[in-house]
Structure formats: structure tokens, C-alpha cells
Design a protein around this motif. Sequence first.
Motif, mmCIF file in Angstrom:
data_model
loop_
_atom_site.group_PDB
_atom_site.id
_atom_site.type_symbol
_atom_site.label_atom_id
_atom_site.label_comp_id
_atom_site.label_asym_id
_atom_site.label_seq_id
_atom_site.Cartn_x
_atom_site.Cartn_y
_atom_site.Cartn_z
ATOM 1 N N TRP A 138 24.318 22.801 32.413
ATOM 2 C CA TRP A 138 24.673 23.866 31.466
ATOM 3 C C TRP A 138 26.093 23.691 30.922
ATOM 4 N N ARG A 145 26.361 21.903 27.598
ATOM 5 C CA ARG A 145 25.504 22.429 26.528
ATOM 6 C C ARG A 145 26.033 22.154 25.125
ATOM 7 N N ASN A 150 12.750 27.181 30.188
ATOM 8 C CA ASN A 150 12.177 26.594 28.966
ATOM 9 C C ASN A 150 11.924 25.098 29.141
ATOM 10 N N TRP A 203 14.861 24.485 22.674
ATOM 11 C CA TRP A 203 14.666 24.764 24.098
ATOM 12 C C TRP A 203 15.836 25.482 24.746
ATOM 13 N N MET A 204 16.977 25.544 24.056
ATOM 14 C CA MET A 204 18.155 26.201 24.624
ATOM 15 C C MET A 204 18.217 27.671 24.227
ATOM 16 N N ILE A 205 18.797 28.448 25.108
ATOM 17 C CA ILE A 205 19.072 29.859 24.844
ATOM 18 C C ILE A 205 20.543 29.970 24.471
ATOM 19 N N ALA A 230 21.343 33.030 30.284
ATOM 20 C CA ALA A 230 21.063 31.919 29.367
ATOM 21 C C ALA A 230 20.759 30.611 30.094
ATOM 22 N N ARG A 259 17.257 30.902 31.736
ATOM 23 C CA ARG A 259 16.204 30.924 30.714
ATOM 24 C C ARG A 259 16.040 29.542 30.080
ATOM 25 N N THR A 260 17.151 28.826 29.884
ATOM 26 C CA THR A 260 17.077 27.467 29.347
ATOM 27 C C THR A 260 16.383 26.547 30.350
ATOM 28 N N ASP A 299 23.645 22.142 21.814
ATOM 29 C CA ASP A 299 23.372 23.439 21.200
ATOM 30 C C ASP A 299 23.479 23.494 19.684
ATOM 31 N N HIS A 306 19.600 22.443 19.296
ATOM 32 C CA HIS A 306 18.497 22.903 20.133
ATOM 33 C C HIS A 306 18.487 24.390 20.469
ATOM 34 N N VAL A 307 19.349 25.186 19.857
ATOM 35 C CA VAL A 307 19.294 26.640 19.981
ATOM 36 C C VAL A 307 18.569 27.157 18.749
#
Length: 136
Positions: A21, A24, A62, A46-48, A55, A58-59, A28, A31-32
Motif C-alpha cells: 500500500w 500506491r 479487490n 482495482w485500487m480504492i 482503503a 478494500r484494495t 493510483d 488504477h483508481v
Amino acid sequence: DEEIVECSHADLVQTFETKIWRWRGRCDLCHVEDAPLAEVGEPPPWMIYAYSENAAERTYNNIVEAGYIDESCPLQSAFLLKPLDESLGGTEHGGGEKFHEDDDEGFQNWLTFLRKYAACNGYESDAGPFEPGACF
């Protein structure tokens, strides 16, 4: 003395958060959902968003649910090979390679996480250098 690997969902999420993380920023922009560069090649979101509640967890969920981690051969997962330079054994990544050297700290963190994930799913993990085509 054998190392004890904790494998609860919470422990895997914690390892994901500390090893993956924090990198990221390499992912990001594309991929957000609604990311600034998401329209380029339509990468999977796939990223939150980093400042959303839970976050990292959840990522992680995913990634697992989407199958980006190959359960039978974790070190051949899209999650690792897409950002890896093709000359090192990576696969084409529409956003360009993110790991250009096998001693890149981010790449080493990805390996550490995936090896733990493999160990938690019943596979013996090898802490040696990454070998293209190796599963663990």
C-alpha cells in the motif's frame, strides 16, 4: 528455528498495507476509479482511493477477488508481472513498467507479500532471488 507465519485475513491485510500500500503512488494515477489517466487504455480500477475508509483492505480484497493473484503460482501473478520490466520476466503493462531492477525496494516488497500469501495458502515459500517462471 522455523518462522511462524500468521495467516488471518487481518494479518495478510496488514502485510499488504506495510509492503504494498505504501507504493500506491506507482499505481493510483491509472488504477483508481476516475483516476486522471484511467482513460488511457482503460486499466482495471482495482485500487480504492487512498483516503477512503479501509482503503488498503478494500484494495487487497479487490486484488484477491479479481484473481490478480494466481492462487496456484503466486509469483506468476499479474499483480507482480504487469509492473515488472519485461526484460526481468514481466508482461506487457499498458502503463509502462514500474519495476526496472530486481533489487527495486517496491519489487522486493511485492515479492515478500506474495511469498507470505503463498505460504498462507499452503505453498512453501523460497526467500531466494526472483526467477522468471518460478511460482514461489
